[in-house]
Design a protein around this motif. Structure first.
Motif, PDB file in Angstrom:
ATOM      1  N   ARG A  43       0.840  -1.201   0.000  1.00 14.74           N
ATOM      2  CA  ARG A  43       0.000   0.000   0.000  1.00 14.74           C
ATOM      3  C   ARG A  43       0.872   1.247   0.000  1.00 14.74           C
ATOM      4  NH1 ARG A  43      -5.555  -0.643  -0.549  1.00 14.74           N
ATOM      5  NH2 ARG A  43      -6.059  -2.738   0.117  1.00 14.74           N
ATOM      6  N   CYS A  44       0.350   2.340  -0.530  1.00 16.31           N
ATOM      7  CA  CYS A  44       1.046   3.618  -0.563  1.00 16.31           C
ATOM      8  C   CYS A  44       1.154   4.164   0.861  1.00 16.31           C
ATOM      9  CB  CYS A  44       0.290   4.603  -1.445  1.00 16.31           C
ATOM     10  SG  CYS A  44       0.995   6.264  -1.464  1.00 16.31           S
ATOM     11  N   ALA A  45       2.327   4.675   1.206  1.00 14.17           N
ATOM     12  CA  ALA A  45       2.542   5.238   2.539  1.00 14.17           C
ATOM     13  C   ALA A  45       1.827   6.571   2.711  1.00 14.17           C
ATOM     14  CB  ALA A  45       4.034   5.409   2.788  1.00 14.17           C
ATOM     15  N   GLY A  46       1.494   7.239   1.603  1.00 17.89           N
ATOM     16  CA  GLY A  46       0.843   8.543   1.682  1.00 17.89           C
ATOM     17  C   GLY A  46      -0.662   8.480   1.772  1.00 17.89           C
ATOM     18  N   CYS A  47      -1.270   7.671   0.904  1.00 16.73           N
ATOM     19  CA  CYS A  47      -2.735   7.672   0.848  1.00 16.73           C
ATOM     20  C   CYS A  47      -3.354   6.305   1.116  1.00 16.73           C
ATOM     21  CB  CYS A  47      -3.196   8.177  -0.512  1.00 16.73           C
ATOM     22  SG  CYS A  47      -2.693   7.113  -1.886  1.00 16.73           S
ATOM     23  N   GLY A  48      -2.561   5.247   1.073  1.00 15.27           N
ATOM     24  CA  GLY A  48      -3.083   3.914   1.357  1.00 15.27           C
ATOM     25  C   GLY A  48      -3.611   3.167   0.143  1.00 15.27           C
ATOM     26  N   ARG A  49      -3.442   3.721  -1.047  1.00 19.01           N
ATOM     27  CA  ARG A  49      -3.894   3.016  -2.251  1.00 19.01           C
ATOM     28  C   ARG A  49      -3.041   1.774  -2.483  1.00 19.01           C
ATOM     29  NH1 ARG A  49      -3.980   8.147  -6.331  1.00 19.01           N
ATOM     30  NH2 ARG A  49      -5.709   9.224  -5.375  1.00 19.01           N
ATOM     31  N   ARG A  50      -3.621   0.801  -3.172  1.00 23.59           N
ATOM     32  CA  ARG A  50      -2.887  -0.424  -3.506  1.00 23.59           C
ATOM     33  C   ARG A  50      -1.850  -0.102  -4.578  1.00 23.59           C
ATOM     34  NH1 ARG A  50      -5.445  -3.525  -7.219  1.00 23.59           N
ATOM     35  NH2 ARG A  50      -3.707  -4.519  -8.198  1.00 23.59           N
ATOM     36  N   PRO A 107      10.862   2.008  -3.641  1.00 20.39           N
ATOM     37  CA  PRO A 107      11.655   2.044  -2.403  1.00 20.39           C
ATOM     38  C   PRO A 107      11.161   3.091  -1.406  1.00 20.39           C
ATOM     39  CG  PRO A 107      13.093   2.045  -4.322  1.00 20.39           C
ATOM     40  CD  PRO A 107      11.698   2.187  -4.821  1.00 20.39           C
ATOM     41  N   THR A 108      10.535   4.173  -1.895  1.00 22.46           N
ATOM     42  CA  THR A 108      10.045   5.209  -0.989  1.00 22.46           C
ATOM     43  C   THR A 108       8.742   4.807  -0.313  1.00 22.46           C
ATOM     44  OG1 THR A 108       8.832   6.304  -2.767  1.00 22.46           O
ATOM     45  CG2 THR A 108      11.093   7.049  -2.358  1.00 22.46           C
ATOM     46  N   GLY A 109       8.039   3.843  -0.877  1.00 18.42           N
ATOM     47  CA  GLY A 109       6.755   3.440  -0.316  1.00 18.42           C
ATOM     48  C   GLY A 109       5.602   4.284  -0.810  1.00 18.42           C
ATOM     49  N   ALA A 115       3.827  10.626  -5.003  1.00 22.53           N
ATOM     50  CA  ALA A 115       5.187  11.068  -5.298  1.00 22.53           C
ATOM     51  C   ALA A 115       5.166  12.382  -6.078  1.00 22.53           C
ATOM     52  CB  ALA A 115       5.933   9.995  -6.080  1.00 22.53           C
ATOM     53  N   ARG A 116       4.264  12.508  -7.050  1.00 24.29           N
ATOM     54  CA  ARG A 116       4.134  13.766  -7.805  1.00 24.29           C
ATOM     55  C   ARG A 116       3.605  14.886  -6.916  1.00 24.29           C
ATOM     56  NH1 ARG A 116       2.345  10.365 -12.051  1.00 24.29           N
ATOM     57  NH2 ARG A 116       0.201  10.691 -11.424  1.00 24.29           N
ATOM     58  N   ARG A 117       2.685  14.553  -6.020  1.00 23.02           N
ATOM     59  CA  ARG A 117       2.090  15.561  -5.151  1.00 23.02           C
ATOM     60  C   ARG A 117       3.115  16.092  -4.146  1.00 23.02           C
ATOM     61  NH1 ARG A 117      -0.756  14.634  -0.213  1.00 23.02           N
ATOM     62  NH2 ARG A 117      -0.523  12.440  -0.731  1.00 23.02           N
TER      63      ARG A 117
END
Length: 61
Positions: free
Chosen positions: A5-12, A18-20, A26-28
């Protein structure tokens, strides 16, 4: 095993990074990109400086 899952928003994430972060977060979070300029592509309002290499030689000493 749980899916990544994304570390920022939780999307799959289809492709974990490597950043998660996913591509949207990442763009935001990193909107500024480094722009590479060439000789023909000058920034407006700036003057081109012709730089001469200052390599010391036997004759300049």
């Amino acid at each position: 095993m749980s899916e990544p899952r994304c570390a920022g928003c939780g999307r799959r994430l289809k492709h974990p990074t490597p950043t998660g972060l996913g591509p949207v977060c990442a763009r935001r979070l990193n909107p500024a990109r480094i722009r590479v300029t060439t000789d023909r592509d000058q920034m407006p309002g700036q003057t081109e400086l012709h730089l001469i290499p200052h390599q010391p030689t036997l004759w300049s000493l």
